[in-house]
Scaffold this motif. Structure first.
Motif, PDB file in Angstrom:
ATOM      1  N   VAL B  45       0.859  -1.185   0.000  1.00  0.00           N
ATOM      2  CA  VAL B  45       0.000   0.000   0.000  1.00  0.00           C
ATOM      3  C   VAL B  45       0.893   1.232   0.000  1.00  0.00           C
ATOM      4  N   PHE B  46       0.639   2.147  -0.911  1.00  0.00           N
ATOM      5  CA  PHE B  46       1.428   3.365  -1.050  1.00  0.00           C
ATOM      6  C   PHE B  46       1.309   4.238   0.190  1.00  0.00           C
ATOM      7  N   LEU B  47       2.469   4.787   0.634  1.00  0.00           N
ATOM      8  CA  LEU B  47       2.480   5.677   1.796  1.00  0.00           C
ATOM      9  C   LEU B  47       2.870   7.104   1.404  1.00  0.00           C
ATOM     10  N   LEU B  48       4.061   7.244   0.820  1.00  0.00           N
ATOM     11  CA  LEU B  48       4.605   8.578   0.553  1.00  0.00           C
ATOM     12  C   LEU B  48       5.422   8.580  -0.724  1.00  0.00           C
ATOM     13  N   LEU B  49       5.427   9.720  -1.388  1.00  0.00           N
ATOM     14  CA  LEU B  49       6.261   9.944  -2.569  1.00  0.00           C
ATOM     15  C   LEU B  49       7.091  11.197  -2.333  1.00  0.00           C
ATOM     16  N   ILE B  50       8.376  11.139  -2.676  1.00  0.00           N
ATOM     17  CA  ILE B  50       9.220  12.325  -2.579  1.00  0.00           C
ATOM     18  C   ILE B  50       9.979  12.491  -3.885  1.00  0.00           C
ATOM     19  N   ARG B  51      10.090  13.701  -4.357  1.00  0.00           N
ATOM     20  CA  ARG B  51      10.756  13.995  -5.625  1.00  0.00           C
ATOM     21  C   ARG B  51      12.228  14.323  -5.395  1.00  0.00           C
ATOM     22  N   GLU B  52      13.011  14.222  -6.436  1.00  0.00           N
ATOM     23  CA  GLU B  52      14.461  14.409  -6.306  1.00  0.00           C
ATOM     24  C   GLU B  52      14.837  15.816  -5.860  1.00  0.00           C
ATOM     25  N   ASN B  53      13.984  16.784  -6.108  1.00  0.00           N
ATOM     26  CA  ASN B  53      14.284  18.150  -5.696  1.00  0.00           C
ATOM     27  C   ASN B  53      13.693  18.484  -4.314  1.00  0.00           C
ATOM     28  N   GLU B  54      13.140  17.492  -3.650  1.00  0.00           N
ATOM     29  CA  GLU B  54      12.610  17.678  -2.299  1.00  0.00           C
ATOM     30  C   GLU B  54      13.544  16.997  -1.313  1.00  0.00           C
ATOM     31  N   LYS B  59       4.024  13.157   6.648  1.00  0.00           N
ATOM     32  CA  LYS B  59       2.608  12.822   6.615  1.00  0.00           C
ATOM     33  C   LYS B  59       2.273  12.193   7.964  1.00  0.00           C
ATOM     34  N   GLU B  60       1.585  12.953   8.771  1.00  0.00           N
ATOM     35  CA  GLU B  60       1.215  12.491  10.125  1.00  0.00           C
ATOM     36  C   GLU B  60       2.476  12.055  10.866  1.00  0.00           C
ATOM     37  N   ARG B  61       2.588  10.810  11.295  1.00  0.00           N
ATOM     38  CA  ARG B  61       3.773  10.361  12.045  1.00  0.00           C
ATOM     39  C   ARG B  61       4.916   9.904  11.150  1.00  0.00           C
ATOM     40  N   LEU B  62       4.761  10.046   9.858  1.00  0.00           N
ATOM     41  CA  LEU B  62       5.768   9.571   8.910  1.00  0.00           C
ATOM     42  C   LEU B  62       6.603  10.742   8.393  1.00  0.00           C
ATOM     43  N   LYS B  63       7.891  10.488   8.226  1.00  0.00           N
ATOM     44  CA  LYS B  63       8.775  11.474   7.628  1.00  0.00           C
ATOM     45  C   LYS B  63       9.748  10.764   6.702  1.00  0.00           C
ATOM     46  N   VAL B  64       9.916  11.301   5.508  1.00  0.00           N
ATOM     47  CA  VAL B  64      10.843  10.737   4.539  1.00  0.00           C
ATOM     48  C   VAL B  64      11.857  11.805   4.145  1.00  0.00           C
ATOM     49  N   THR B  65      13.125  11.419   4.078  1.00  0.00           N
ATOM     50  CA  THR B  65      14.154  12.306   3.531  1.00  0.00           C
ATOM     51  C   THR B  65      14.748  11.655   2.301  1.00  0.00           C
ATOM     52  N   PHE B  66      15.293  12.494   1.420  1.00  0.00           N
ATOM     53  CA  PHE B  66      15.819  12.009   0.151  1.00  0.00           C
ATOM     54  C   PHE B  66      17.102  12.784  -0.124  1.00  0.00           C
TER      55      PHE B  66
END
Lengths: 115, 113
Positions: B45-54, B59-66
């Protein structure tokens, strides 16, 4: 909610049988995908389709073929099942209009056992 | 060839702590990086999408770094709960043919009460 359904949750077939796995999505998505998932190997792309009657090979197409006669339906065919095709098969769909078609919506999977 | 590595197959943490999952890649220049959750016997199930320039997305308790220099994404779940126990997959997509993603093997997270 997008719904992707697969024809069977569990399937047992014999070596040499022709096997059809069906996938249907109800959100008019252009893109559809077939993956297999094995422990330690992750999700591997078998075939995908960007439109009706169009198909492209993924990373592991050998031993498989696909059919997309209608936009909502994408079938995976094992022409002559072999034991090394025992796996979990997952279908997915996406739409270029939704985040560039990147977000994929998956079905529940079909666990196929070939004896 | 392209390679995606997710840190250790399994991660066990105590409820309330922050879970950090790692996704490293080589021989790839993805335009998009995604995280999915998969429960046993079910499809991802999809959670988060991050782009290369981000650099970061929440999203709520979730955090993604790239970090495209390190070729790495970190996925954090703060205030983890036993219900967060699942396998988490990262997936990379190119700029062209963006619909075709390559998935990692996943990390199985277990949150103990």
């Amino acid at each position: 909610d997008v719904k992707v359904t697969q024809s069977s949750r569990y399937l047992v077939k014999r070596t040499g049988e022709k096997v059809f796995l069906e996938c249907v999505q109800d959100m008019d998505h252009e893109n559809m995908f077939w993956y297999r998932q094995d422990p330690g190997l992750g999700l591997r792309l078998i075939y995908f389709s960007y439109d009706v009657k169009m198909k492209e090979k993924g990373d592991i197409p050998e031993g498989y073929s696909v059919s997309r006669e209608k936009k909502e339906r994408f079938s995976l065919i094992l022409e002559s099942a072999s034991t090394n095709q025992t796996s979990m098969y997952l279908c997915a769909s996406s739409s270029p209009g939704l985040a560039g078609g990147i977000e994929q919506f998956f079905g529940p999977g079909t666990r196929l056992t070939v004896l | 060839s392209q390679k995606i590595e997710q840190n250790s197959e399994a991660l066990n943490i105590q409820e309330g702590k922050t879970a950090t999952l790692t996704c490293n890649y080589t021989n790839y220049s993805p335009a998009y990086l995604q995280w999915y959750r998969q429960d046993p016997g079910r499809g991802p199930v999809f959670l988060l999408l991050i782009r290369e320039n981000e650099k970061e997305k929440r999203k709520e308790r979730l955090k993604v770094t790239f970090d495209t220099t390190l070729k790495q994404s970190l996925f954090h779940i703060t205030a983890s709960q036993p219900a967060d126990s699942a396998t988490y997959l990262c997936a990379l997509a190119p700029n062209t043919n963006a619909g075709k993603s390559t998935f990692g093997d996943g990390t199985t997270l277990t949150v103990k009460p």
